[in-house]
Design a protein around this motif. Structure first.
Motif, mmCIF file in Angstrom:
data_model
loop_
_atom_site.group_PDB
_atom_site.id
_atom_site.type_symbol
_atom_site.label_atom_id
_atom_site.label_comp_id
_atom_site.label_asym_id
_atom_site.label_seq_id
_atom_site.Cartn_x
_atom_site.Cartn_y
_atom_site.Cartn_z
ATOM 1 N N PHE A 68 0.847 -1.201 0.000
ATOM 2 C CA PHE A 68 0.000 0.000 0.000
ATOM 3 C C PHE A 68 0.888 1.258 0.000
ATOM 4 C CE2 PHE A 68 -3.069 -3.041 2.118
ATOM 5 C CZ PHE A 68 -3.819 -3.238 0.967
ATOM 6 N N LEU A 123 -8.148 -3.338 6.042
ATOM 7 C CA LEU A 123 -8.235 -2.533 4.813
ATOM 8 C C LEU A 123 -8.591 -1.073 5.101
ATOM 9 C CD1 LEU A 123 -9.744 -4.979 2.165
ATOM 10 C CD2 LEU A 123 -7.479 -3.938 2.165
ATOM 11 N N SER A 192 -16.628 -3.802 -9.634
ATOM 12 C CA SER A 192 -17.453 -5.018 -9.663
ATOM 13 C C SER A 192 -18.180 -5.163 -8.334
ATOM 14 C CB SER A 192 -16.569 -6.258 -9.860
ATOM 15 O OG SER A 192 -15.904 -6.194 -11.091
HETATM 16 C C1 LIG Z 1 -13.330 -8.598 -0.189
HETATM 17 C C2 LIG Z 1 -12.194 -8.007 -0.973
HETATM 18 C C3 LIG Z 1 -10.953 -7.838 -0.382
HETATM 19 C C4 LIG Z 1 -9.895 -7.271 -1.097
HETATM 20 N N1 LIG Z 1 -8.692 -7.141 -0.477
HETATM 21 C C5 LIG Z 1 -7.668 -6.574 -1.144
HETATM 22 C C6 LIG Z 1 -6.389 -6.416 -0.520
HETATM 23 O O1 LIG Z 1 -6.191 -6.823 0.606
HETATM 24 N N2 LIG Z 1 -5.395 -5.819 -1.219
HETATM 25 C C7 LIG Z 1 -5.569 -5.385 -2.492
HETATM 26 O O2 LIG Z 1 -4.634 -4.833 -3.063
HETATM 27 N N3 LIG Z 1 -6.752 -5.555 -3.126
HETATM 28 C C8 LIG Z 1 -7.799 -6.142 -2.490
HETATM 29 N N4 LIG Z 1 -9.000 -6.326 -3.129
HETATM 30 C C9 LIG Z 1 -9.090 -6.092 -4.585
HETATM 31 C C10 LIG Z 1 -9.289 -4.662 -5.111
HETATM 32 O O3 LIG Z 1 -8.190 -3.860 -4.755
HETATM 33 C C11 LIG Z 1 -10.572 -3.989 -4.664
HETATM 34 O O4 LIG Z 1 -11.650 -4.778 -5.094
HETATM 35 C C12 LIG Z 1 -10.735 -2.579 -5.220
HETATM 36 O O5 LIG Z 1 -11.741 -1.926 -4.472
HETATM 37 C C13 LIG Z 1 -11.164 -2.516 -6.679
HETATM 38 O O6 LIG Z 1 -11.095 -1.176 -7.076
HETATM 39 P P1 LIG Z 1 -11.827 -0.594 -8.368
HETATM 40 O O7 LIG Z 1 -11.437 0.848 -8.413
HETATM 41 O O8 LIG Z 1 -11.565 -1.446 -9.530
HETATM 42 O O9 LIG Z 1 -13.396 -0.717 -8.078
HETATM 43 P P2 LIG Z 1 -14.346 -0.060 -6.968
HETATM 44 O O10 LIG Z 1 -13.649 0.076 -5.679
HETATM 45 O O11 LIG Z 1 -15.601 -0.854 -6.988
HETATM 46 O O12 LIG Z 1 -14.671 1.407 -7.517
HETATM 47 C C14 LIG Z 1 -15.484 1.646 -8.642
HETATM 48 C C15 LIG Z 1 -16.015 3.074 -8.546
HETATM 49 O O13 LIG Z 1 -16.641 3.424 -9.788
HETATM 50 C C16 LIG Z 1 -17.831 4.154 -9.525
HETATM 51 N N5 LIG Z 1 -18.680 4.002 -10.714
HETATM 52 C C17 LIG Z 1 -19.070 2.847 -11.302
HETATM 53 N N6 LIG Z 1 -19.814 3.098 -12.414
HETATM 54 C C18 LIG Z 1 -19.880 4.458 -12.520
HETATM 55 C C19 LIG Z 1 -20.517 5.336 -13.457
HETATM 56 N N7 LIG Z 1 -21.189 4.869 -14.526
HETATM 57 N N8 LIG Z 1 -20.419 6.685 -13.263
HETATM 58 C C20 LIG Z 1 -19.708 7.169 -12.193
HETATM 59 N N9 LIG Z 1 -19.082 6.378 -11.279
HETATM 60 C C21 LIG Z 1 -19.162 5.041 -11.445
HETATM 61 C C22 LIG Z 1 -18.380 3.514 -8.255
HETATM 62 O O14 LIG Z 1 -19.256 4.389 -7.574
HETATM 63 C C23 LIG Z 1 -17.076 3.260 -7.467
HETATM 64 O O15 LIG Z 1 -16.747 4.373 -6.659
HETATM 65 C C24 LIG Z 1 -10.075 -6.881 -2.440
HETATM 66 C C25 LIG Z 1 -11.321 -7.074 -3.039
HETATM 67 C C26 LIG Z 1 -12.364 -7.619 -2.317
HETATM 68 C C27 LIG Z 1 -13.677 -7.805 -2.997
#
Ligand SMILES: Cc1cc2nc3c(=O)[nH]c(=O)nc-3n(C[C@H](O)[C@H](O)[C@H](O)COP(=O)(O)OP(=O)(O)OC[C@H]3O[C@@H](n4cnc5c(N)ncnc54)[C@H](O)[C@@H]3O)c2cc1C
Length: 424
Positions: A68, A123, A192
């Motif tokens: 991180f 987290l 997702s």
């Molecule tokens: C249970 C769990 C534990 C995890 N633990 C770790 C860990 O320990 N270490 C690690 O590195 N990773 C971890 N992950 C994996 C990953 O880092 C996270 O899932 C991360 O939150 C994914 O980030 P993201 O930005 O892809 O999606 P998200 O965090 O889901 O963000 C997506 C954003 O897009 C916005 N959005 C979507 N569609 C639109 C639209 N049409 N218009 C405007 N805004 C929109 C949403 O509001 C949201 O704010 C973990 C995942 C899970 C599920």
């Protein structure tokens, strides 16, 4: 920050529009700024750190705390936010710098730096770091952050530009005043959500317990502790499933002894394994304290003698026998938690300017997309559209030939650093 009710003074042309402000959106905005791609329009429903902050603050990380810190110091715009000076990072000095600020002032990563860098952490630490970067990026020249929903976008065939439409988001307090922007780069970081499928036959009326709530000990306790005797079934054997079992067991063995848990799994537990210089099942195997707990309590040789077997009933079944197993074992449950994976959130509706629908196919190596343009039999590159994050991850192949999707903060960073210079 602008909201969709306050868009009168916004530009209408941007070098990039980034949709989503979770860890992936933060990664992309940081990388674009580092490459001097600006102005950027950054749109999110609420700029609240994505799911890691809104849902998973109490979840133990499956990555070490050091990653991180590496994430938060990987690009110059982040380092400026973190320390006020664009100090060097390990990216520029592979042999050792840990990204500590070059001046004497403590940087904004102190809470992460106080942790054991080689161990996981809650987290909440990662979420606070994402929020700190988000606030900093929102104030960075060249970034216009707008709270809203990107509903749809149209591709201009001739100029290969996108017209992007932003609406008020249903969860937002702002009235929905729509506005549009044009851009050469439309970057989807839309995230997702847990897969929650309808259950078959006699089980379809059993209430579903939201996986996100089951991953939060405080939400789970608030929801279950006041109920009478409760039976909850958990489907799955992934990282999330084991976390849910552990949360349920902790609740049952402390304040809710009348809680019974049925655990339905169709495969043995799979662990990440350190090999010679690489990690087997790096993205799919159990890791960290979850792996330790699973080995100690859930492996068949330990299960019966573990206290967990007082509360957890383990039901194993073969692939393809889901329906029959559910019909046999789920009835009588008060709730079902499905921990069976995550699926992409809905993406904005895409069309050409003459109204033809565009179905985008992600290229997991370049971060770009392809589509059926209609002019050729093969798919062609979809101009100017890119994706990152849990919904649009890199596909990686390990030395044994196993294929996985690379999901995690630092994995997003490595991938976007590699591919975004080609996002022209
Ligand atoms: C249970 C769990 C534990 C995890 N633990 C770790 C860990 O320990 N270490 C690690 O590195 N990773 C971890 N992950 C994996 C990953 O880092 C996270 O899932 C991360 O939150 C994914 O980030 P993201 O930005 O892809 O999606 P998200 O965090 O889901 O963000 C997506 C954003 O897009 C916005 N959005 C979507 N569609 C639109 C639209 N049409 N218009 C405007 N805004 C929109 C949403 O509001 C949201 O704010 C973990 C995942 C899970 C599920």
């Amino acid at each position: 920050m602008a909201t969709v009710s306050d868009t009168s003074n916004l530009n209408t042309e941007y070098e990039a529009v980034v949709v989503g402000a979770g860890p992936a959106g933060v990664t992309c905005v940081g990388n674009l700024l580092e490459r001097k791609v600006a102005p950027i329009l950054w749109v999110d429903h609420d700029f609240n750190g994505g799911r890691v902050n809104s849902k998973y603050r109490e979840v133990p990380s499956n990555t070490k705390a050091a990653l991180f810190i590496d994430f938060a110091t990987a690009v110059a715009p982040f380092r400026k936010i973190v320390s006020g000076t664009p100090s060097r990072s390990r990216w520029e000095e592979p042999s050792g710098s840990d990204g500590v600020s070059t001046d004497d002032k403590p940087d904004k990563l102190q809470s992460l730096r106080q942790l054991d860098p080689q161990k996981g952490c809650e987290l909440s630490y990662a979420a606070d770091m994402i929020m700190m970067l988000t606030e900093g990026l929102k104030k960075t020249p060249g970034v216009t952050a707008v709270r809203g929903n990107v509903s749809d976008a149209q591709l201009f065939g001739l100029t290969e530009q996108w017209n992007v439409n932003v609406q008020g988001h249903k969860k937002s307090a702002d009235p929905a005043e729509a506005f549009s922007a044009t851009t050469e780069r439309l970057i989807l970081c839309t995230g997702s959500s847990p897969t929650d499928t309808p259950l078959p036959g006699n089980t379809k009326d059993i209430p579903h317990f939201d996986l996100d709530d089951a991953l939060s000990p405080s939400k789970m306790s608030a929801r279950l502790s006041g109920l009478g005797p409760t039976t909850i079934s958990v489907i799955g054997a992934s990282h999330s499933a084991i976390l849910v079992l552990r949360n349920l067991y902790n609740l049952a063995s402390s304040i809710k002894p009348d809680l019974k848990i049925r655990w339905l799994t169709r495969h043995e537990l799979r662990y990440a394994e350190f090999m010679n210089g690489w990690i087997l099942r790096d993205n799919t195997g159990l890791k960290g304290e979850v792996a330790v707990w699973a080995k100690e309590h859930l492996e068949p040789e330990n299960f019966k003698k573990s206290d967990v077997s007082k509360y957890i009933d383990a039901i194993t079944y073969e692939k393809g026998k889901d329906e029959a197993t559910f019909e046999k074992h789920l009835p009588g449950s008060d709730f079902v938690v499905q921990a069976i994976g995550y699926q992409r959130n809905a993406t904005p509706t895409l069309t050409t300017t003459d109204g033809k629908s565009i179905t985008p196919y992600y290229n997991h190596k370049t971060g770009g997309f392809e589509y059926d343009s209609g002019s050729k039999t093969d798919r062609t590159k979809l101009p100017g559209m890119y994706g990152a994050g849990i919904a649009w991850p890199e596909r990686v192949t390990d030395p044994h030939g196993n294929v996985e999707y690379a999901v995690g903060f630092f994995k997003f960073m490595k991938y976007i650093k590699r591919v975004s210079p080609e996002w022209n």
